[in-house]
Design a protein around this motif. Sequence first.
Motif, PDB file in Angstrom:
ATOM      1  N   PHE A 157       0.937  -1.198   0.033  1.00  0.00           N
ATOM      2  CA  PHE A 157      -0.002  -0.184  -0.085  1.00  0.00           C
ATOM      3  C   PHE A 157       0.906   1.313  -0.204  1.00  0.00           C
ATOM      4  CE2 PHE A 157      -2.593   3.307   1.837  1.00  0.00           C
ATOM      5  CZ  PHE A 157      -3.916   3.240   0.968  1.00  0.00           C
ATOM      6  N   PRO A 158       1.175   1.663  -0.992  1.00  0.00           N
ATOM      7  CA  PRO A 158       2.162   2.908  -1.574  1.00  0.00           C
ATOM      8  C   PRO A 158       1.479   4.334  -0.734  1.00  0.00           C
ATOM      9  CG  PRO A 158       1.744   2.013  -3.584  1.00  0.00           C
ATOM     10  CD  PRO A 158       0.915   1.238  -2.368  1.00  0.00           C
ATOM     11  N   VAL A 159       1.869   4.760   0.214  1.00  0.00           N
ATOM     12  CA  VAL A 159       1.154   5.895   0.706  1.00  0.00           C
ATOM     13  C   VAL A 159       1.583   7.099  -0.211  1.00  0.00           C
ATOM     14  CG1 VAL A 159       0.803   7.358   2.680  1.00  0.00           C
ATOM     15  CG2 VAL A 159       1.049   4.955   3.007  1.00  0.00           C
ATOM     16  N   VAL A 160       2.717   6.963  -0.798  1.00  0.00           N
ATOM     17  CA  VAL A 160       3.259   8.196  -1.785  1.00  0.00           C
ATOM     18  C   VAL A 160       2.355   8.235  -2.820  1.00  0.00           C
ATOM     19  CG1 VAL A 160       4.785   6.566  -2.844  1.00  0.00           C
ATOM     20  CG2 VAL A 160       5.286   8.954  -2.743  1.00  0.00           C
ATOM     21  N   LEU A 161       1.694   7.142  -3.299  1.00  0.00           N
ATOM     22  CA  LEU A 161       0.568   7.470  -4.360  1.00  0.00           C
ATOM     23  C   LEU A 161      -0.494   7.859  -3.840  1.00  0.00           C
ATOM     24  CD1 LEU A 161       1.064   3.993  -6.448  1.00  0.00           C
ATOM     25  CD2 LEU A 161       2.192   6.376  -7.061  1.00  0.00           C
ATOM     26  N   VAL A 162      -0.880   7.774  -2.481  1.00  0.00           N
ATOM     27  CA  VAL A 162      -2.206   8.438  -2.246  1.00  0.00           C
ATOM     28  C   VAL A 162      -1.777   9.762  -2.302  1.00  0.00           C
ATOM     29  CG1 VAL A 162      -3.645   8.638  -0.357  1.00  0.00           C
ATOM     30  CG2 VAL A 162      -2.699   6.517  -0.963  1.00  0.00           C
ATOM     31  N   LEU A 163      -0.452  10.526  -1.594  1.00  0.00           N
ATOM     32  CA  LEU A 163      -0.424  11.585  -1.473  1.00  0.00           C
ATOM     33  C   LEU A 163      -0.362  12.493  -3.162  1.00  0.00           C
ATOM     34  CD1 LEU A 163       2.462  11.512   1.115  1.00  0.00           C
ATOM     35  CD2 LEU A 163      -0.151  12.190   1.417  1.00  0.00           C
ATOM     36  N   ALA A 164       0.481  11.646  -3.953  1.00  0.00           N
ATOM     37  CA  ALA A 164       0.599  12.266  -5.255  1.00  0.00           C
ATOM     38  C   ALA A 164      -0.978  12.419  -5.837  1.00  0.00           C
ATOM     39  CB  ALA A 164       1.384  11.275  -6.095  1.00  0.00           C
ATOM     40  N   TYR A 165      -1.750  11.246  -5.657  1.00  0.00           N
ATOM     41  CA  TYR A 165      -3.053  11.274  -6.579  1.00  0.00           C
ATOM     42  C   TYR A 165      -3.865  12.528  -5.844  1.00  0.00           C
ATOM     43  CZ  TYR A 165      -1.873   6.924  -8.544  1.00  0.00           C
ATOM     44  OH  TYR A 165      -1.151   5.853  -9.419  1.00  0.00           O
ATOM     45  N   THR A 166      -3.848  12.573  -4.516  1.00  0.00           N
ATOM     46  CA  THR A 166      -4.482  13.655  -4.046  1.00  0.00           C
ATOM     47  C   THR A 166      -4.252  14.919  -4.565  1.00  0.00           C
ATOM     48  OG1 THR A 166      -4.601  12.566  -1.565  1.00  0.00           O
ATOM     49  CG2 THR A 166      -5.041  14.760  -1.806  1.00  0.00           C
ATOM     50  N   VAL A 167      -2.960  15.350  -4.885  1.00  0.00           N
ATOM     51  CA  VAL A 167      -2.391  16.540  -5.388  1.00  0.00           C
ATOM     52  C   VAL A 167      -2.951  16.635  -6.615  1.00  0.00           C
ATOM     53  CG1 VAL A 167      -0.579  18.044  -6.201  1.00  0.00           C
ATOM     54  CG2 VAL A 167      -0.406  16.693  -4.101  1.00  0.00           C
ATOM     55  N   LEU A 168      -3.084  15.417  -7.593  1.00  0.00           N
ATOM     56  CA  LEU A 168      -3.552  15.507  -8.911  1.00  0.00           C
ATOM     57  C   LEU A 168      -5.188  15.879  -8.944  1.00  0.00           C
ATOM     58  CD1 LEU A 168      -1.475  12.803 -10.527  1.00  0.00           C
ATOM     59  CD2 LEU A 168      -1.340  15.270 -10.764  1.00  0.00           C
ATOM     60  N   ALA A 169      -5.774  15.029  -8.053  1.00  0.00           N
ATOM     61  CA  ALA A 169      -7.267  15.287  -7.925  1.00  0.00           C
ATOM     62  C   ALA A 169      -7.788  16.629  -7.199  1.00  0.00           C
ATOM     63  CB  ALA A 169      -7.876  14.096  -6.936  1.00  0.00           C
ATOM     64  N   LEU A 170      -6.981  17.519  -6.680  1.00  0.00           N
ATOM     65  CA  LEU A 170      -7.470  18.776  -6.118  1.00  0.00           C
ATOM     66  C   LEU A 170      -8.151  19.677  -7.068  1.00  0.00           C
ATOM     67  CD1 LEU A 170      -4.610  19.999  -3.813  1.00  0.00           C
ATOM     68  CD2 LEU A 170      -6.906  19.057  -3.166  1.00  0.00           C
ATOM     69  N   PRO A 171      -7.940  19.924  -8.435  1.00  0.00           N
ATOM     70  CA  PRO A 171      -8.775  20.824  -9.181  1.00  0.00           C
ATOM     71  C   PRO A 171     -10.179  20.113  -9.371  1.00  0.00           C
ATOM     72  CG  PRO A 171      -6.752  20.274 -10.197  1.00  0.00           C
ATOM     73  CD  PRO A 171      -6.582  19.395  -9.113  1.00  0.00           C
ATOM     74  N   PHE A 172     -10.209  18.802  -9.638  1.00  0.00           N
ATOM     75  CA  PHE A 172     -11.558  18.376  -9.859  1.00  0.00           C
ATOM     76  C   PHE A 172     -12.337  18.283  -8.611  1.00  0.00           C
ATOM     77  CE2 PHE A 172      -8.276  16.137 -12.440  1.00  0.00           C
ATOM     78  CZ  PHE A 172      -8.763  16.593 -13.478  1.00  0.00           C
ATOM     79  N   VAL A 173     -11.985  17.954  -7.376  1.00  0.00           N
ATOM     80  CA  VAL A 173     -12.470  17.913  -6.186  1.00  0.00           C
ATOM     81  C   VAL A 173     -13.019  19.379  -5.861  1.00  0.00           C
ATOM     82  CG1 VAL A 173     -12.438  17.481  -3.747  1.00  0.00           C
ATOM     83  CG2 VAL A 173     -11.375  15.949  -5.429  1.00  0.00           C
ATOM     84  N   HIS A 174     -12.222  20.507  -6.201  1.00  0.00           N
ATOM     85  CA  HIS A 174     -12.475  21.733  -5.737  1.00  0.00           C
ATOM     86  C   HIS A 174     -13.523  22.206  -6.645  1.00  0.00           C
ATOM     87  CE1 HIS A 174     -11.967  26.055  -6.579  1.00  0.00           C
ATOM     88  NE2 HIS A 174     -11.871  26.123  -5.316  1.00  0.00           N
ATOM     89  N   ARG A 175     -13.776  21.802  -8.052  1.00  0.00           N
ATOM     90  CA  ARG A 175     -14.570  22.574  -8.885  1.00  0.00           C
ATOM     91  C   ARG A 175     -15.862  21.760  -8.436  1.00  0.00           C
ATOM     92  NH1 ARG A 175     -13.567  27.393 -11.047  1.00  0.00           N
ATOM     93  NH2 ARG A 175     -11.928  27.437 -12.188  1.00  0.00           N
ATOM     94  N   SER A 176     -15.980  20.684  -8.105  1.00  0.00           N
ATOM     95  CA  SER A 176     -17.253  19.962  -8.021  1.00  0.00           C
ATOM     96  C   SER A 176     -17.886  20.621  -6.677  1.00  0.00           C
ATOM     97  CB  SER A 176     -17.050  18.399  -8.165  1.00  0.00           C
ATOM     98  OG  SER A 176     -18.371  17.827  -7.611  1.00  0.00           O
ATOM     99  N   LEU A 177     -17.047  20.650  -5.516  1.00  0.00           N
ATOM    100  CA  LEU A 177     -17.602  21.073  -4.410  1.00  0.00           C
ATOM    101  C   LEU A 177     -17.849  22.572  -4.399  1.00  0.00           C
ATOM    102  CD1 LEU A 177     -15.456  19.055  -1.706  1.00  0.00           C
ATOM    103  CD2 LEU A 177     -17.734  18.504  -2.674  1.00  0.00           C
TER     104      LEU A 177
END
Length: 327
Positions: A157-177
Amino acid sequence: MAALTTAAPEAFAPGKARRTRPRYWRGAVLAVAGLYFVTPLLSSFVFTVHVPNQGLTFEAYTGILSADGFTESLLLSLSLAAATIALALLLVVPALVAVRLGPPRLRAVVEIVCMLPLVVPPIALVTGIATVLRWGPDHFSRTPLYQTFLAVQNESFPVVLVLAYTVLALPFVHRSLDAGLRAVDVPTLVEAARNCGASRLQVIVSVILPNLRSSLAGASFLTLALVLGEYTVASLLGFRPFAVWIVTVSGAEARMSVAVSLLSLLITWALLLVLSRAGTGSSASATAIPAAGAGPATVVPGAGATASAPAITTVPAAAPTPVPGKE
């Protein structure tokens, strides 16, 4: 003129339906768009089931579950997606609520910060992450942080991928919310709930989140699609989630790779239906927050409401006073 005057109210009566000509171009546009999306899918399906000189065969689909690494990579991607969704919502929801309650100038700052991943290419992001991961163990080998650098790179379970994916998903999450919060009167709801004795956590969980069900479902689906299809970051960091596994298998089993891609598309559609179903709640639902020692509970609108409506008391009109001489 009399005829025109008499006919005018009938022509513009609200009960009269306007007769419009059938617009065939709408159906034509939908048909062209449907062919544009369906034709590649059908071609891919035919490629997976038709083998030259052998006819139809479904070996590309029957051998997926027994393929080496399929189950592990899919479960890894789904677990990474769940963790990324939870972390992204935990970061963005309180920030946007605080921005709605704070000075308006903070909205631009938060928006710029959340939109930065669209400006920075993923290859540049993963290069920086890889540099930090190589630099960390050399400089923190005698500190407790050394174990942290090793733990975030655990292959199970690579936590570093979770951190990287969270950064990449910020624009989409921000726009939707942000779109969902624009339809909600956040200051009024928060003030009403706080006056009833609710804490800040209760305000977010019991008042704000029920009004953002559709936005939360949209943000979750966009993040899920991003994690399932992301290849660059995971491949360059040396991990093997679902997207990397598909590319790895395509070298030896081209038909199986295409079949897995089609199945992943179907899985994404199924999850979209589940999330959209979860995001549609009863518009008449409301959350009742009792005021401490203040009689009946005050009802704060739930999903589908935009503002709390005050109670309206009907007062009967007084009888008119007769005026002498005008009876």
